[in-house]
Design a protein around this motif. Structure first.
Motif, PDB file in Angstrom:
ATOM      1  N   TYR A 207       0.871  -1.178   0.000  1.00 42.17           N
ATOM      2  CA  TYR A 207       0.000   0.000   0.000  1.00 42.17           C
ATOM      3  C   TYR A 207       0.904   1.223   0.000  1.00 42.17           C
ATOM      4  O   TYR A 207       1.737   1.395   0.891  1.00 42.17           O
ATOM      5  N   LEU A 208       0.746   2.063  -1.003  1.00 42.09           N
ATOM      6  CA  LEU A 208       1.585   3.253  -1.161  1.00 42.09           C
ATOM      7  C   LEU A 208       0.761   4.497  -0.850  1.00 42.09           C
ATOM      8  O   LEU A 208      -0.279   4.729  -1.472  1.00 42.09           O
ATOM      9  N   LEU A 218       3.897  -2.875   3.818  1.00 38.58           N
ATOM     10  CA  LEU A 218       4.007  -4.158   3.141  1.00 38.58           C
ATOM     11  C   LEU A 218       3.035  -5.136   3.786  1.00 38.58           C
ATOM     12  O   LEU A 218       3.074  -5.354   5.002  1.00 38.58           O
ATOM     13  N   ILE A 219       2.155  -5.718   3.000  1.00 39.92           N
ATOM     14  CA  ILE A 219       1.163  -6.668   3.481  1.00 39.92           C
ATOM     15  C   ILE A 219       1.586  -8.064   3.039  1.00 39.92           C
ATOM     16  O   ILE A 219       1.693  -8.332   1.835  1.00 39.92           O
ATOM     17  N   ASP A 324       2.414  -8.821  -5.365  1.00 39.90           N
ATOM     18  CA  ASP A 324       1.465  -9.105  -6.441  1.00 39.90           C
ATOM     19  C   ASP A 324       0.868  -7.813  -6.995  1.00 39.90           C
ATOM     20  O   ASP A 324       0.616  -7.691  -8.187  1.00 39.90           O
ATOM     21  N   THR A 325       0.621  -6.869  -6.063  1.00 42.01           N
ATOM     22  CA  THR A 325      -0.098  -5.644  -6.417  1.00 42.01           C
ATOM     23  C   THR A 325       0.466  -4.466  -5.631  1.00 42.01           C
ATOM     24  O   THR A 325       0.939  -4.633  -4.507  1.00 42.01           O
ATOM     25  N   VAL A 359       3.650  -7.209 -11.837  1.00 43.17           N
ATOM     26  CA  VAL A 359       2.930  -6.503 -10.773  1.00 43.17           C
ATOM     27  C   VAL A 359       1.762  -5.683 -11.324  1.00 43.17           C
ATOM     28  O   VAL A 359       1.842  -5.087 -12.400  1.00 43.17           O
ATOM     29  N   ASP A 360       0.667  -5.662 -10.567  1.00 35.20           N
ATOM     30  CA  ASP A 360      -0.515  -4.859 -10.885  1.00 35.20           C
ATOM     31  C   ASP A 360      -0.461  -3.587 -10.040  1.00 35.20           C
ATOM     32  O   ASP A 360      -0.271  -3.661  -8.822  1.00 35.20           O
ATOM     33  N   ILE A 361      -0.608  -2.422 -10.670  1.00 36.01           N
ATOM     34  CA  ILE A 361      -0.578  -1.143  -9.953  1.00 36.01           C
ATOM     35  C   ILE A 361      -1.914  -0.445 -10.179  1.00 36.01           C
ATOM     36  O   ILE A 361      -2.355  -0.287 -11.316  1.00 36.01           O
ATOM     37  N   ARG A 362      -2.562  -0.024  -9.082  1.00 38.08           N
ATOM     38  CA  ARG A 362      -3.871   0.608  -9.219  1.00 38.08           C
ATOM     39  C   ARG A 362      -4.122   1.565  -8.061  1.00 38.08           C
ATOM     40  O   ARG A 362      -3.469   1.505  -7.030  1.00 38.08           O
TER      41      ARG A 362
END
Length: 397
Positions: A207-208, A218-219, A324-325, A359-362
């Motif tokens: 989570y950014l 970091l999760i 992953d994301t 990696v998925d970025i959203r």
């Protein structure tokens, strides 16, 4: 006897939290979810009702034959958590219900030269006097953009510019005497809200949080690394230029000094975009995003510069942790889709190719009040104890 009391406390809290997460759940479903006997569940539910913590909303429709089950819900009109969000220019204070909804949110500017602990408690007490009435306050949470050093009981924050000998924690503990007090990192609270209330169907992600500064949590397997202290990583202080400008943290070329909201005016000058913000007292992410959407060339250059610097930092982060994301939250998401598209394009050109391509970025889909909801939920899940006297407790993790 002690073990039985501990077991009872654990089960009681488990039932309460399940009801808060599943309004309308029945005793039968609680028994199935907890794997406790129906008798035990019924006894604990009755106790919670007598204490005023939950309410029985009566019979509901059911596909089962026979007597219809009763619907249970937390007593939103009784219990609440007070959550403050301390930012560089403002202090926000909220009342979060037992159902983890923000009912009231106010914002005020911290007074120049005033002791932060005295100011925070003054704001909190005034807010509670005006809004809490007969409400039962379970605790007070202070959310900060920085690290909580639980051993030395101090806050380390480049955004708030606190000194190394700052006494905010001990000062607040002296002010807040009759309630439990918890101090959490803001990014950790947002990440926890994403876990609890977001549409996250993955277990390992980053989570950014892009605001005045930049943070990351970091999760791993659904858990926040190093809890809510902010000790897991200081992504904002990754160096993206070893010969860059000195940072107050002691490093050079720190990421947050290139992409944080507090440096937008400086970046606008670098990108020859300042004149497009004429008349704006303080350049914010939302202003940049709006002008870029209108096609203003300076704002577009600024968007690209911010996205490119973030992408360079993300390339390193992805190479190290292979999430992953990556979910982007905070006010930085107001830069909009053009910003995200540029990040998605540029991040694939840096870092370890196999990792950055996967990696998925959203952007997060949660509202801006997520930090308050996340703090309250983390406090209840991690620290609140139904059987223990919580008065005067201090939680820094």
């Amino acid at each position: 006897m002690i073990n039985q009391q501990v077991i009872k406390a654990v089960n009681k809290k488990k039932i309460y939290m399940l009801i808060s997460e599943n309004p309308g759940i029945s005793r039968v479903n609680l028994a199935a979810r907890t794997e406790l006997s129906k008798t035990t569940v019924s006894a604990l539910v009755d106790e919670l009702i007598q204490e005023g913590r939950i309410v029985d909303e009566g019979a509901v429709e059911s596909k089962r034959q026979g007597r219809r089950p009763n619907s249970l819900a937390v007593n939103d009109r009784r219990d609440c958590v007070i959550v403050l969000n301390w930012r560089k220019r403002t202090i926000q204070v909220s009342l979060v219900s037992a159902g983890f909804e923000v009912e009231i949110l106010e914002e005020t500017a911290p007074a120049e030269g005033e002791d932060p602990a005295v100011r925070i408690w003054s704001i909190t007490k005034d807010f509670m006097d005006r809004h809490c009435g007969e409400r039962h306050v379970l605790g007070i949470c202070l959310v900060i953009p920085g690290i909580i050093d639980s051993e030395k009981k101090r806050i380390i924050s480049m955004v708030l510019s606190l000194g190394v000998d700052d006494q905010v924690v001990t000062g607040l503990r002296e002010q807040v005497k009759d309630l439990p007090l918890a101090i959490f990192n803001d990014t950790a609270c947002l990440a926890y809200a994403e876990n609890a209330f977001g549409n996250v169907d993955i277990k390992n992600y980053v989570y950014l949080n892009i605001n005045e500064g930049v943070g990351a949590s970091l999760i791993q397997n659904g858990n926040i690394l190093r809890g809510a202290t902010g000790m897991g990583t200081q992504f904002g202080h990754f160096s993206i230029d070893r010969d860059g400008e000195p940072c107050s943290c002691g490093n050079r070329g720190c990421l947050e000094n290139r992409i944080g909201e507090i440096v937008l005016a400086k970046r606008a000058v670098e990108c020859n975009a300042l004149e497009e913000f004429e008349g704006t007292e303080q350049i914010l992410f939302c202003h940049v995003g709006q002008l870029a959407q209108q096609g203003k060339p300076g704002a577009l250059r600024l968007i690209r510069a911010l996205a490119d610097d973030l992408s360079f930092g993300l390339g390193n982060l992805i190479t190290m942790f292979h999430p992953d994301t990556i979910i982007i939250g905070g006010m930085g998401r107001k830069l909009g889709d053009l910003y995200l598209e540029r990040v998605l394009e540029r991040v694939k050109t840096v870092g370890f190719r196999q990792f950055v391509e996967d990696v998925d970025i959203r952007f997060t889909t949660l509202r801006e009040d997520a930090v308050f909801r996340g703090a309250a939920k983390y406090f209840m899940d991690t620290h609140y104890d139904f059987m223990e006297d919580m008065k005067g407790k201090l939680f820094l993790y």
